[in-house]
Design a protein around this motif. Structure first.
Motif, PDB file in Angstrom:
ATOM      1  N   PHE A 667       0.840  -1.200   0.000  1.00 59.29           N
ATOM      2  CA  PHE A 667       0.000   0.000   0.000  1.00 59.29           C
ATOM      3  C   PHE A 667       0.877   1.253   0.000  1.00 59.29           C
ATOM      4  O   PHE A 667       0.558   2.254  -0.644  1.00 59.29           O
ATOM      5  N   LYS A 671       1.188   4.181  -3.260  1.00 57.93           N
ATOM      6  CA  LYS A 671       0.682   5.522  -2.959  1.00 57.93           C
ATOM      7  C   LYS A 671      -0.703   5.498  -2.310  1.00 57.93           C
ATOM      8  O   LYS A 671      -1.620   6.158  -2.756  1.00 57.93           O
ATOM      9  N   ALA A 672      -0.826   4.666  -1.290  1.00 54.77           N
ATOM     10  CA  ALA A 672      -2.096   4.628  -0.578  1.00 54.77           C
ATOM     11  C   ALA A 672      -1.827   4.757   0.907  1.00 54.77           C
ATOM     12  O   ALA A 672      -1.885   3.786   1.657  1.00 54.77           O
ATOM     13  N   PRO A 673      -1.513   5.968   1.349  1.00 53.12           N
ATOM     14  CA  PRO A 673      -1.088   6.133   2.754  1.00 53.12           C
ATOM     15  C   PRO A 673      -2.178   5.764   3.755  1.00 53.12           C
ATOM     16  O   PRO A 673      -1.885   5.160   4.792  1.00 53.12           O
ATOM     17  N   ASP A 674      -3.442   6.060   3.410  1.00 54.47           N
ATOM     18  CA  ASP A 674      -4.516   5.714   4.355  1.00 54.47           C
ATOM     19  C   ASP A 674      -4.582   4.214   4.580  1.00 54.47           C
ATOM     20  O   ASP A 674      -4.698   3.739   5.705  1.00 54.47           O
ATOM     21  N   LEU A 675      -4.495   3.498   3.441  1.00 54.09           N
ATOM     22  CA  LEU A 675      -4.573   2.046   3.542  1.00 54.09           C
ATOM     23  C   LEU A 675      -3.400   1.507   4.323  1.00 54.09           C
ATOM     24  O   LEU A 675      -3.561   0.626   5.176  1.00 54.09           O
ATOM     25  N   LEU A 677      -1.582   2.904   6.617  1.00 54.87           N
ATOM     26  CA  LEU A 677      -1.752   3.161   8.060  1.00 54.87           C
ATOM     27  C   LEU A 677      -2.743   2.177   8.666  1.00 54.87           C
ATOM     28  O   LEU A 677      -2.479   1.532   9.676  1.00 54.87           O
ATOM     29  N   THR A 678      -3.905   2.091   8.022  1.00 51.63           N
ATOM     30  CA  THR A 678      -4.955   1.235   8.563  1.00 51.63           C
ATOM     31  C   THR A 678      -4.470  -0.205   8.646  1.00 51.63           C
ATOM     32  O   THR A 678      -4.640  -0.879   9.658  1.00 51.63           O
ATOM     33  N   GLN A 679      -3.849  -0.670   7.553  1.00 46.23           N
ATOM     34  CA  GLN A 679      -3.426  -2.060   7.520  1.00 46.23           C
ATOM     35  C   GLN A 679      -2.406  -2.348   8.615  1.00 46.23           C
ATOM     36  O   GLN A 679      -2.485  -3.388   9.275  1.00 46.23           O
ATOM     37  N   ASN A 756      -8.134  15.185   1.527  1.00 51.11           N
ATOM     38  CA  ASN A 756      -7.802  13.779   1.411  1.00 51.11           C
ATOM     39  C   ASN A 756      -8.973  13.073   0.722  1.00 51.11           C
ATOM     40  O   ASN A 756     -10.017  12.813   1.326  1.00 51.11           O
ATOM     41  N   ILE A 757      -8.773  12.768  -0.572  1.00 53.79           N
ATOM     42  CA  ILE A 757      -9.919  12.279  -1.346  1.00 53.79           C
ATOM     43  C   ILE A 757     -10.485  10.976  -0.770  1.00 53.79           C
ATOM     44  O   ILE A 757     -11.693  10.787  -0.696  1.00 53.79           O
ATOM     45  N   VAL A 758      -9.583  10.099  -0.333  1.00 51.41           N
ATOM     46  CA  VAL A 758     -10.054   8.810   0.182  1.00 51.41           C
ATOM     47  C   VAL A 758     -10.980   9.020   1.370  1.00 51.41           C
ATOM     48  O   VAL A 758     -12.076   8.454   1.445  1.00 51.41           O
ATOM     49  N   ASN A 759     -10.548   9.857   2.271  1.00 52.04           N
ATOM     50  CA  ASN A 759     -11.375  10.094   3.452  1.00 52.04           C
ATOM     51  C   ASN A 759     -12.671  10.798   3.085  1.00 52.04           C
ATOM     52  O   ASN A 759     -13.739  10.500   3.639  1.00 52.04           O
TER      53      ASN A 759
END
Lengths: 802, 140, 113
Positions: A667, A671-675, A677-679, A756-759
């Protein structure tokens, strides 16, 4: 007022019944119920003047307009007659049930809910102009009949009878639905009136005969015609008010209604005339023959109902002849059918109620134990006598009039020359006459074996006495009608019969006033019917006197060769067969089911991928391979291998954690920092979770898996793996529509005020998903809590079946 | 789960607050930089798990006397209430509102109803995860 | 890169299915864990792995990674945590009740058909 809504009045009333039953313990619930059929009866009675002049009324409620399905209440002479029967007999039966069913012992809440449900369904059947809603109500009558037969559900016989009636009538209902659909295809409408209007075009259509046979299957199963009648005797396990109402006066006549209603469509067919008349007559004969064999009062009545339904059915068939011949002699049949239908409802209803009274007051319905009740129960005897004599076809009772017309119609069939009737026509009056003799015998058998003769002391479970007044009211009203109709037949004809006949035979009559039939008790010494009746009385009386000598003949029929045995055999065969088939693939093992699922997924997806040319790999769109990714991929592979091969559970859990962390690294790379972190956090918490549960977990064992099962598992697993790989590649390579990503990028600042588009997707664009997701998470959490904290005393009560 | 590790316990007391503060920071930053209710909630859970590992279940329950099932309920209500609240302003379900304010101390700040929804998510995640962990941990 | 990932995902799924089909209860749980990892990577790969910046608004960055798969996966990760925890407890409670973790022995008895 939209009177189509009145069909649903009983169902709406049924909603309140359980409350009334619970709250108003002191008043018998039946008193509240009584209002429903009574109000409806009075309301429908106001339509009599209009239908007498050949008028009709329509009220419509849209249901599924796009498919042409609606609730239509169409009231003409025929449906009005049935509606009056349903509500009228319904009122009397409810009144009777108030005294028959004990308010302290019986579950009246259930009983009246079922009864009201039936009332709505039956009104729907006879008033629907739309065949699809007619079918709906038709099946609803089967279901409510099922519930009512099984009302005393702790008895084996009740459950058996309920299931039997359900199997047979629902089978017929489905066949009928098929017929309706074929009709709908032929006529391009589901409205019965429109179908009738375009009926002449149907003759010779490919589906015409098939639709006819399917529809008749529905009618014959419901109206207990040969060979489907076997459910009716078993349905006698229902409480007697139900037998009087559903299984003699109304529901079993739904089949007759159906035949009458569709006569204008199908009467052009030779098959129709033969089947309806022939099966009807056969049923009449068969039912009367076997009624004499029975020893249970209600069984006698059940077989007599079967036989009388056959009589009416054969008359309906004979009435269809008028569509082929203009001869006036055939015109009596349809009139006689409707006339006898009314008469049968009156005398059979009263007889059922009397049978219920005898059962209630003596504790038995076995005719071998009964006898000599005449002096103890004089009122009941009088009503039973009136009913039986009417059933036997004697004056001065209404049965005599319709029976005469029946014989007259059967004699007239000899004169019909089409369809080989000139060869076989003579059989019809002969069979009709023999059946009438047996009808005479069982009528006498019923009333005199119960009420006359010597009392058999000590055989009765209870000391017999006359029934309470309230219980006698309904049978007396019906008894009065039996006598009354004999004296005013032409008035009844004008009000009810002629409008109904005109509705069935629109080819003959444009309005009820055109029917020039006059009912008379006396036709002079030259009439054939009179001498046939005299013959019936003489032979019948002789047979009744010698009954004890020849009744044993019935014992000669081996039980193996009866229709009931055939039914039982079919049921147990299909049950065993189905069990064997399902045992074959339902092993009870999760592994087997999983293999089905996984194998099916891979086979189905692979076949579609390659047959539909969906498999495309576009090498150009691939991103370049980075060094870190390769290293991470190797780590991931190693971790997966560790999970697969580890011998201890601790190693396996840690390896699984390693897989999770390397996924988190992916992740990061992608380039998926949210993922990421969560993972990372999830993996930490998960490993902690596994370790917390560690002491509860079993050790890793393979439980003696053979090489063969491992091979199977391996093949299925590799199949799924390959499928997923191919799907991933082709899904990536072909984008049928552009990604929505650009929209998010353009609007995230302006529309959602975020960065933060994902959020923002999670909390705003697709907030619904998140809302449901946290709901699922809560359920999982509470589920875990429940599994651990609530151990519901399973030690004492581990198996509810024990 | 009775441990008597002085070093771990002492470190934990400090580290717990660091992680917790980081979780709060990540939660609030979520709308603009990576983070948000899920990560914040899970990080908080991670901090609590660390406490559980260092001390025993009873001590932690005494120090943090929450019933986490109720936390789930509050979170769900908050999320649903935020979503449903928009109906009161005659806009479709789940319409968020935001605006920029100048607050003393914080300066230029934007306030956002999505934050409330995210707070609901945060609470549900903490509540569910802790319910699961406490139940398993407490299962003798 | 996508080719490599696709193969990797295939391996993850293969391993997961193989474990799920085994007789040991614990292996089934491990299998579901692997399956969810595989599914997450699958969603990410299907969306495309290009993009030089995370999907966060920034002055310089123009070539974002696709945010939608990421949002979907984020949801999936949390759900799979809940499901894994549920399965784990279900498994060990089953083991505690029935004193076996052999999937071959866990089947309804005929009385309850």
């Amino acid at each position: 007022m939209e009177f189509v809504l009145l069909i649903f009045l009983p169902i709406v009333a049924a909603l309140f019944i359980p409350f009334l039953f619970k709250r108003m313990k002191r008043i018998h619930t039946g008193w509240f119920v009584l209002a429903v059929p009574l109000v409806l009866f009075l309301y429908y009675a106001t339509y009599i003047p209009s239908t007498m002049d050949g008028g009709h009324a329509i009220s419509e409620l849209q249901w599924i307009p796009s498919l042409g399905i609606s609730f239509v209440s169409y009231i003409d002479g025929l449906s009005l007659l049935f509606s009056l029967l349903i509500t009228g007999i319904g009122s009397l039966v409810v009144l009777y049930s108030i005294f028959y069913l004990d308010k302290n012992k019986e579950k009246l809440g259930n009983f009246y809910v079922y009864l009201l449900l039936f009332m709505s369904a039956m009104l729907g059947v006879v008033q629907s102009d739309n065949v699809i809603s007619l079918y709906l109500f038709w099946e609803l009558t089967s279901i409510s009949s099922f519930l009512l037969i099984g009302y005393w559900y702790t008895r084996d016989r009740s459950r058996f009878g309920a299931l039997k009636s359900m199997m047979i009538t629902v089978f017929g209902g489905l066949m009928m639905l098929g017929g309706f659909v074929l009709l709908g295809i032929m006529g391009d409408t589901y409205s019965i009136r429109e179908l009738i209007a375009s009926a002449p075009d149907f003759v010779g259509h490919d589906y015409f005969t098939l639709a006819l046979v399917l529809l008749l299957l529905g009618a014959f199963t419901k109206s207990a015609q040969f060979p489907f009648y076997i459910w009716l005797p078993d349905a006698m396990e229902a409480p007697t008010p139900v037998s009087a109402y559903l299984h003699s006066a109304t529901m079993v006549k739904a089949g007759l209604y159906l035949v009458a209603r569709f006569t204008p469509i199908f009467a052009f067919s030779e098959v129709w005339v033969w089947l309806v008349t022939g099966i009807g007559l056969l049923t009449l004969f068969w039912g009367s023959l076997f009624a004499v064999k029975q020893t249970d009062l209600k069984a006698i009545l059940a077989f007599s109902t079967v036989s009388q339904l056959g009589l009416i059915m054969s008359l309906l068939g004979a009435g269809a002849i008028t569509f082929h011949s203009d001869d006036a002699v055939f015109k009596f049949a349809m009139f006689a059918a409707i006339f006898h239908l009314i008469n049968h409802a009156t005398f059979k209803g009263s007889l059922f109620m009397i049978a219920g009274i005898v059962d209630h007051e003596t504790g038995t319905r076995d005719i071998r134990k009964l006898g000599g009740l005449m002096s103890i129960m004089p009122v009941s005897f009088s009503v039973a006598f009136i009913g039986s004599m009417s059933m036997a076809g004697l004056p001065p009772f209404n049965g005599f009039l319709s029976k005469e017309m029946f014989l007259q119609s059967m004699v007239a069939i000899r004169q019909f020359e089409l369809f080989q009737f000139d060869t076989w026509g003579i059989l019809f009056p002969v069979i009709a006459w023999i059946a009438s003799v047996f009808t005479f015998v069982y009528s006498f058998y019923f009333v005199f074996r119960t009420f006359a003769g010597k009392r058999k002391e000590g055989q009765l479970p209870q000391e017999p006495h006359e029934a309470p007044v309230g219980m006698l009211v309904s049978p007396i009203i019906l008894g009065v009608l039996v006598v009354g109709i004999f004296f005013i037949p032409n008035l009844v004809a004008k009000w009810l019969i002629k409008p109904a006949v005109a509705a069935i035979q629109p080819n003959l009559y444009s309005q009820p006033g055109d029917i020039d039939i006059h009912v008379a008790a006396w036709h002079g010494f030259k009439s054939v019917e009179l001498w046939l009746t005299v013959g019936v009385i003489i032979v019948g009386a002789l047979l009744f006197i010698s009954l004890s000598k020849w009744q044993k003949v019935y014992g000669l029929q081996p039980a193996k060769f009866s229709l009931n045995a055939l039914y039982d055999g079919m049921m147990s065969f299909s049950e065993k067969g189905m069990n064997r088939i399902s045992r074959f693939y339902m092993t009870g093992l999760i592994r087997t089911y999983m293999i089905y699922i996984f194998a099916f997924i891979s086979v189905a997806v692979l076949v579609i991928l390659f047959t539909q040319d969906a498999f495309v790999v576009d090498m150009d769109s691939f991103a370049h391979i980075g060094v870190y990714s390769v290293i991470n991929a190797v780590i991931l592979l190693l971790a997966v291998c560790f999970v697969l091969l580890s011998k201890t559970r601790l190693a396996a859990i840690i390896a699984l954690g390693a897989v999770g962390y390397s996924v988190a690294l992916f992740f990061v790379i992608f380039k998926a920092p949210d993922l990421a972190l969560t993972q990372l956090v999830i993996e930490t918490v998960s490993v902690a979770l596994f370790l917390l549960a560690f002491k509860h977990l079993p050790a890793l064992k393979d439980h003696g898996e053979t090489v063969k099962t491992k091979m199977t598992n391996g093949i299925v697993a590799i199949g799924v793996g390959i499928t997923v790989t191919l799907v991933a590649l082709s899904a990536h390579s072909q984008k049928l529509i552009p990604s929505i990503a650009q929209y998010y990028k353009d609007t995230v600042k302006t529309e959602a005020g975020g960065g933060n588009i994902v959020n923002v997707i999670l909390v705003d664009y697709r907030g619904f998903d998140t809302l449901f997701e946290i709901a699922v998470l809560s359920i999982a959490g509470i589920g875990v809590l429940g599994m651990i904290k609530l151990r519901l005393g399973r030690k004492e009560n581990s198996d509810e079946n024990k | 789960m009775r441990t008597n590790d002085v070093i771990l316990q002492t470190t934990t007391k400090v580290v717990f607050f660091i992680i917790f503060l980081f979780a709060i920071h990540i939660f609030f930053a979520g709308h603009y930089t990576p983070g948000g209710g899920f990560v914040g909630g899970l990080l908080t859970t991670g901090a609590l798990v660390l406490l559980l590992l260092a001390f025993d279940l009873k001590t932690v329950q005494k120090a943090l006397p929450f019933n986490f099932v109720i936390v789930i309920g509050i979170g769900l209500l908050l999320a649903l209430g935020t979503a449903a609240g928009s109906i009161l302003f005659n806009v479709p379900f789940f319409t968020h509102a935001f605006d920029d304010f100048t607050l003393p101390l914080f300066g230029e700040t934007s306030l956002h109803t999505a934050m409330l929804f995210d707070a609901g998510v945060y609470l549900v995640v903490v509540g569910s995860a802790m319910t699961i962990i406490q139940s398993i941990g407490g299962d003798a | 890169m996508e080719l490599l990932m696709a193969i990797l995902i295939g391996v993850l799924f293969t391993a997961a299915v193989y474990l799920i089909l085994s007789r040991s209860l614990l292996k089934v749980i491990l299998g579901t864990g692997l399956l969810s990892h595989g599914a997450h990577l699958l969603i990410l790969t299907m969306g495309g792995l290009g993009g030089s910046a995370p999907p966060v608004l920034d002055k310089e960055a123009t070539n974002f990674a696709d945010p939608l798969p990421q949002a979907l996966i984020l949801t999936a990760i949390v759900i799979s945590f809940g499901v894994t925890a549920f399965m784990l407890v279900l498994a060990y409670r089953t083991y505690g009740e029935h004193k076996t973790d052999n999937m071959n022995l866990m089947r309804g008895n005929d009385e309850h058909d």
